[in-house]
Design an enzyme around this catalytic site. Structure first.
Site, PDB file in Angstrom:
ATOM      1  N   ARG A  51      57.349  26.994  -1.375  1.00 29.28           N
ATOM      2  CA  ARG A  51      56.449  28.102  -1.023  1.00 29.28           C
ATOM      3  C   ARG A  51      55.105  27.506  -0.633  1.00 29.28           C
ATOM      4  NH1 ARG A  51      52.665  31.664  -3.467  1.00 29.28           N
ATOM      5  NH2 ARG A  51      52.602  33.648  -2.309  1.00 29.28           N
ATOM      6  N   GLY A  52      54.730  27.712   0.622  1.00 35.73           N
ATOM      7  CA  GLY A  52      53.565  27.059   1.191  1.00 35.73           C
ATOM      8  C   GLY A  52      52.280  27.187   0.390  1.00 35.73           C
ATOM      9  N   PRO A  53      51.857  28.397   0.042  1.00 38.51           N
ATOM     10  CA  PRO A  53      50.575  28.532  -0.662  1.00 38.51           C
ATOM     11  C   PRO A  53      50.509  27.777  -1.988  1.00 38.51           C
ATOM     12  CG  PRO A  53      51.294  30.654   0.198  1.00 38.51           C
ATOM     13  CD  PRO A  53      52.444  29.704   0.387  1.00 38.51           C
ATOM     14  N   ASP A  54      51.642  27.494  -2.598  1.00 34.96           N
ATOM     15  CA  ASP A  54      51.647  26.837  -3.905  1.00 34.96           C
ATOM     16  C   ASP A  54      51.477  25.325  -3.803  1.00 34.96           C
ATOM     17  OD1 ASP A  54      52.113  29.325  -4.886  1.00 34.96           O
ATOM     18  OD2 ASP A  54      54.150  28.945  -5.598  1.00 34.96           O
ATOM     19  N   THR A  55      52.158  24.699  -2.840  1.00 35.65           N
ATOM     20  CA  THR A  55      52.241  23.231  -2.884  1.00 35.65           C
ATOM     21  C   THR A  55      51.964  22.530  -1.556  1.00 35.65           C
ATOM     22  OG1 THR A  55      54.616  23.166  -2.348  1.00 35.65           O
ATOM     23  CG2 THR A  55      54.019  23.413  -4.669  1.00 35.65           C
ATOM     24  N   ARG A  56      51.856  23.269  -0.443  1.00 36.69           N
ATOM     25  CA  ARG A  56      51.849  22.587   0.853  1.00 36.69           C
ATOM     26  C   ARG A  56      50.670  21.635   1.002  1.00 36.69           C
ATOM     27  NH1 ARG A  56      51.264  26.505   3.906  1.00 36.69           N
ATOM     28  NH2 ARG A  56      53.428  26.967   4.434  1.00 36.69           N
ATOM     29  N   GLU A  67      66.982  30.474   1.464  1.00 33.39           N
ATOM     30  CA  GLU A  67      67.265  29.046   1.648  1.00 33.39           C
ATOM     31  C   GLU A  67      68.060  28.507   0.460  1.00 33.39           C
ATOM     32  OE1 GLU A  67      63.134  28.084   4.122  1.00 33.39           O
ATOM     33  OE2 GLU A  67      63.453  27.276   2.108  1.00 33.39           O
ATOM     34  N   GLY A  69      59.095  38.358  10.270  1.00 33.90           N
ATOM     35  CA  GLY A  69      59.718  39.263  11.221  1.00 33.90           C
ATOM     36  C   GLY A  69      60.987  38.725  11.844  1.00 33.90           C
TER      37      GLY A  69
END
Length: 558
Positions: free
Chosen positions: A32-37, A99, A65
């Site tokens: 999840r991008g906001p957590d670890t990217r 995923e 979308g």
């Protein structure tokens, strides 16, 4: 080899299903991008790139979308290892859950080909197992939108992956942790391992001796020159050491058959292969000649810690053109060179190791492995076995080939082979190997010669079509050649042949031990010679292989 994708390129790939279909990935990162990217995942991704791992890095927000059916399943199905990074907000993303569910489905379908290696980032496995409230609230919210069945599917996927032993990490101090993750993934992939034949005997002490000379605990750059006669086991020794050490290096390369390849394809091809293996990219446009290649290699390798094996070097000029004498390597770099010429390189921190022939005990064991499929000869054949072994001079290749020839044969044939071996001087290695060639049928001989001249390290599929069209019975004939240790089939479906056996086949084609008119050769393997010889109809008369291919193409183009 490597599909390097920075974030911009990843974005482009993520919006084009057609582009993904051309790439086979090794690792699929799910996060999840906001957590670890911005911290952990970004660092992990770039370290994977540095280790030449083909990794799919998914930008979650690109898919708003869109249906997951567009491109993500393709990337997941083409990957070998899945790395879901479970963070506190992982389950809040339906994309991550989709995923994960597809990863579980793929591993259940192909358990021997796919593997999930989870990372628990500021969460515990029990949280992922839904034994705490951390993920439960988000799953209840998803049920309102996607229904009960979808929620249950996602819960099952979470619980299934939570049972897998993974890495637990807190947000601080993750740099060393990333190195350990990369090391284990590389070990799992073992993408660079070289094919090594079965029944390796007497190799352990030699491997330890080379490792001692390389001195892996030292930060110094070491070059080890492995030398010895043909068929003594230099390449096998180098392959075993390479397979053992390559996971420890981000940049490594095994450049095989340099003597042969430099003659057939030129040193520019070898330069490009070295760079491609080391950095995972092709270099068609920036290398126009050998001097360009030297410059690019020196620039790319400068101050990097590398592990390089240069196999079957027979000319110091080859080392110069591959920039080994020009590049300033990182002090932790290690280089192995195999050669038949002692003293081919004089440089600081260069150590020589001579491969000796096998002693009588190891010789008998290797011979027995191939003649009887066991460590020691059958009681009735002990005396004959010792006699045969004494004629081979402890040469591993001769022991393997002669042992395979005598497998399941009667005592009369053993006596005949022994008499023939006694007549041949020890140094006439090819003459000894030719005893096995002479025992083949006509069809098997033709296939052996075709492989020696044209198909070493080539996929066997196309050649099979040709041989079937020629009625050479390739299915059976290949089994015979493999059983007699004249060829081997590698894990990636390619032909492998020892260079001494390859040289034997080519000498036979030339006219065994005599020089003949090259226009009468039945097979052509050197591109320049082939071009010159087949330019006129007169010179085409003796050429068999192009005619075979012509017939085969007509047959399969119908």
């Amino acid at each position: 080899m490597l599909a390097r994708m920075d974030k911009q390129k990843s974005s482009e790939a993520g919006t084009s299903g057609g582009e993904l279909s051309t790439i086979d990935y090794e690792v699929f990162l799910s996060f999840r991008g906001p957590d670890t990217r911005q911290g952990f995942t970004d660092c992990l991704y770039h370290e994977m790139q540095e280790a030449n791992i083909r990794v799919f890095f998914n930008e979650e927000e690109l898919h708003v979308g869109k249906e997951i059916a567009d491109e993500l399943p393709m990337a997941i199905e083409k990957s070998k290892i899945y790395v879901p990074i479970f963070s506190k907000g992982y389950v809040s993303s339906p994309w991550c859950l989709r995923e994960l569910a597809h990863m579980v489905e793929c591993t259940n379908t192909k358990p021997s080909e796919k593997e999930i290696m989870p990372i628990f980032y500021n969460v515990k496995p029990r949280d992922v197992r839904l034994m705490s409230p951390l993920y439960v609230r988000d799953l209840k919210e998803h049920e309102k939108k996607f229904g009960c069945q979808t929620r249950l599917k996602w819960e099952d996927a979470l619980k299934s992956v939570a049972k897998i032993k993974g890495w637990e990490l807190k947000s601080q101090g993750h740099w060393k942790f990333i190195k350990s993750v990369i090391r284990e993934i590389v070990m799992k992939l073992k993408t660079k391992d070289k094919y090594v034949a079965e029944h390796i005997v007497g190799m352990d002490d030699q491997v330890e001796a080379v490792l001692k000379l390389l001195d892996m605990h030292s930060k110094g750059m070491h070059i080890v020159l492995i030398h010895g006669m043909g068929g003594i086991g230099k390449t096998t020794l180098a392959k075993v050491v390479f397979n053992k050490l390559n996971p420890l290096f981000s940049h490594c390369c095994f450049l095989g058959n340099i003597r042969e390849s430099s003659l057939s394809f030129g040193l520019i091809t070898l330069q490009k292969q070295l760079l491609s293996d080391m950095f995972g990219s092709s270099f068609p446009n920036i290398i126009n000649d050998v001097d360009d290649g030297i410059k690019v290699i020196a620039q790319r390798l400068s101050n990097k810690k590398v592990f390089i094996v240069l196999d079957d070097v027979d000319d110091e000029e080859q080392l110069k053109k591959l920039a080994i004498k020009h590049v300033l390597l990182n002090s932790g770099s290690k280089i192995i060179i195999t050669t038949r010429k002692r003293g081919i390189l004089k440089a600081n921190q260069t150590f020589e190791y001579e491969v000796k022939s096998l002693d009588s005990i190891h010789s008998l064991e290797l011979f027995s492995r191939h003649a009887f499929g066991r460590k020691f000869p059958l009681n009735d054949y002990v005396y004959l076995s010792r006699q045969v072994v004494s004629t081979t001079g402890g040469l591993p290749l001769a022991l393997e080939v002669v042992g395979s020839l005598l497998h399941c044969q009667n005592e009369a044939l053993w006596t005949d082979v022994l008499d023939n071996l006694r007549k041949i001087p020890h140094e006439k290695v090819l003459d000894r190997l030719k005893i096995s060639y002479d025992a083949l049928s006509h069809e098997q001989k033709q296939i052996f010669l075709d492989i020696a001249c044209l198909f070493v390290d080539k996929d066997q599929t196309s050649a099979f079509y040709m041989w079937k069209d020629c009625r050479f019975f390739p299915d059976y004939s290949i089994q015979v050649l493999v059983r007699m240790s004249l060829i081997k089939i590698t894990d990636d479906n390619k032909f492998w042949m020892h260079d001494q056996l390859r040289d034997l086949g080519r000498k036979i084609v030339y006219g065994y031990m005599r020089q003949i008119d090259p226009r009468k050769q039945s097979r052509l393997w050197d591109p320049l010679s082939a071009f010159n010889i087949i330019r006129t109809e007169e010179r085409k008369e003796a050429i068999e292989v192009p005619l075979k291919w012509k017939c085969t193409r007509k047959l399969y183009e119908r």
